[in-house]
Enzyme design. Structure first.
Site, PDB file in Angstrom:
ATOM      1  N   HIS A  46       1.225  -1.015   0.254  1.00  0.00           N
ATOM      2  CA  HIS A  46      -0.345  -0.051  -0.088  1.00  0.00           C
ATOM      3  C   HIS A  46       1.034   1.372  -0.126  1.00  0.00           C
ATOM      4  O   HIS A  46       2.301   1.118   0.786  1.00  0.00           O
ATOM      5  CB  HIS A  46      -1.233   0.462   1.051  1.00  0.00           C
ATOM      6  CG  HIS A  46      -1.715   1.343   1.161  1.00  0.00           C
ATOM      7  ND1 HIS A  46      -1.734   2.551   1.374  1.00  0.00           N
ATOM      8  CD2 HIS A  46      -3.278   1.003   0.723  1.00  0.00           C
ATOM      9  CE1 HIS A  46      -3.021   2.794   1.207  1.00  0.00           C
ATOM     10  NE2 HIS A  46      -3.285   2.267   0.558  1.00  0.00           N
ATOM     11  N   GLU A  93      -4.037   1.814  -7.569  1.00  0.00           N
ATOM     12  CA  GLU A  93      -4.172   3.133  -6.645  1.00  0.00           C
ATOM     13  C   GLU A  93      -3.414   4.357  -6.972  1.00  0.00           C
ATOM     14  O   GLU A  93      -2.368   4.291  -6.691  1.00  0.00           O
ATOM     15  CB  GLU A  93      -3.705   2.525  -4.955  1.00  0.00           C
ATOM     16  CG  GLU A  93      -5.022   1.008  -5.189  1.00  0.00           C
ATOM     17  CD  GLU A  93      -5.115   1.457  -2.408  1.00  0.00           C
ATOM     18  OE1 GLU A  93      -6.527   1.904  -2.645  1.00  0.00           O
ATOM     19  OE2 GLU A  93      -4.613   1.597  -2.657  1.00  0.00           O
TER      20      GLU A  93
HETATM   21  P1  13P Z   1      -9.465   5.956  -0.403  1.00  0.00           P
HETATM   22  O1  13P Z   1     -10.563   5.265  -0.320  1.00  0.00           O
HETATM   23  O2  13P Z   1      -9.819   6.806   1.180  1.00  0.00           O
HETATM   24  O3  13P Z   1      -9.186   7.279  -0.767  1.00  0.00           O
HETATM   25  O4  13P Z   1      -8.436   5.430  -0.004  1.00  0.00           O
HETATM   26  C1  13P Z   1      -7.557   4.477  -0.891  1.00  0.00           C
HETATM   27  C2  13P Z   1      -7.209   3.876   0.137  1.00  0.00           C
HETATM   28  O5  13P Z   1      -6.242   4.102   0.172  1.00  0.00           O
HETATM   29  C3  13P Z   1      -7.763   2.473  -0.071  1.00  0.00           C
HETATM   30  O6  13P Z   1      -6.491   1.267   0.063  1.00  0.00           O
END
Ligand code: 13P
Length: 257
Positions: free
Chosen positions: A98, A168
């Site tokens: 992450h 992400e």
């Molecule tokens: P948000 O949905 O709060 O932008 O976070 C995304 C995230 O990092 C999920 O792992």
């Protein structure tokens, strides 16, 4: 139209503040998943809530995930949570790589080792990748490719199917993000990720991979992503902490799969 299987993962991060609130939120999700067909849901709470929540989780539609795992299998490593501990807490999936942990200094080498360890213990892995900035020259494709190459280095072919990829983009994550990425960009990135997986493994692996989108997903924009057939699910932060919003997203996934 053939229905997809969708995967929706709640990443609670360092929330909520109390076990009581965690239980309440988890119970509301458990009720929401009851009517779902073809949608698998994972909740990744903070480690300290896992055991308690595992007592509530008793359905194949709702499983527990962990927000990380130690590099070590056990022993003298202060503050670490081993894979065996996660197994005993009923965890079936682990988030690895992450951006918030990469930001704390987690290297691709460590991510790679953690992936191998998690797979060895039989977990499914969600490997998170994504660029810090979306530059005009397409440098961000190189960033994502490098992450995949380094993070998956030496991961056996036979085990890759247990890895989901969550794209992400960092600029789209969290309260400071101005907006989510667009479904069109996500489709483009999904195709690119499959191209890299084809280079690393095979066409079969590339086509079979599950690729999720994460970054400011909410009850308002989820529909536009789900209308793209390439979207196979979401990794959701903030909106997963609001039982009502999360339920709304799950219902959309059920309808639009
Ligand atoms: P948000 O949905 O709060 O932008 O976070 C995304 C995230 O990092 C999920 O792992």
């Amino acid at each position: 139209m053939k229905k997809r299987k969708l995967t929706i993962i709640a990443n609670w991060k360092a929330n909520p503040d109390t076990l009581g609130n965690a239980r309440t939120l988890f119970r509301s999700i458990k009720i929401a998943v009851k009517k779902l067909v073809g949608v698998e849901v994972f909740v990744c709470p903070p480690f300290v809530y896992l055991h308690e929540l595992s007592k509530i989780s008793k359905t194949h539609k709702l499983s527990l995930g962990a927000q990380g795992v130690s590099l070590f299998e056990g022993g003298a490593h202060t503050g670490e949570i081993s894979p065996a501990m996660l197994s005993s807490a009923g965890v079936s999936v682990i988030l690895i790589g992450h951006s918030e942990q990469r930001e704390q200094g987690e290297s691709d080498k460590n991510i790679n080792e953690k992936i191998k360890l998690a797979l060895k213990y039989g977990f499914r892995v969600v490997l998170c990748v994504g660029e810090k900035v979306r530059d005009r020259d397409g440098e961000y494709f190189r960033v994502v490719k490098e992450q995949l190459q380094k993070d998956l280095k030496g991961v056996a072919r036979g085990r890759v199917e247990n890895i989901m990829i969550a794209y992400e983009p960092i600029w789209a994550i969290g309260a400071h993000a101005k907006h989510a990425d667009t479904p069109e960009n996500f489709v483009e990135m999904s195709i690119f990720i499959r191209k890299v997986l084809n280079e690393l493994y095979s066409k079969q692996h590339a086509l079979g991979a599950t690729i999720l989108y994460g970054g400011s997903v909410n009850d308002k924009n989820a529909e536009s992503f789900l209308l793209c057939r390439e979207t196979q699910g979401f990794l959701i932060g903030r909106a997963s902490l609001d039982g009502g919003k999360f339920k709304e997203i799950l219902t959309l996934a059920h309808i639009l799969r």
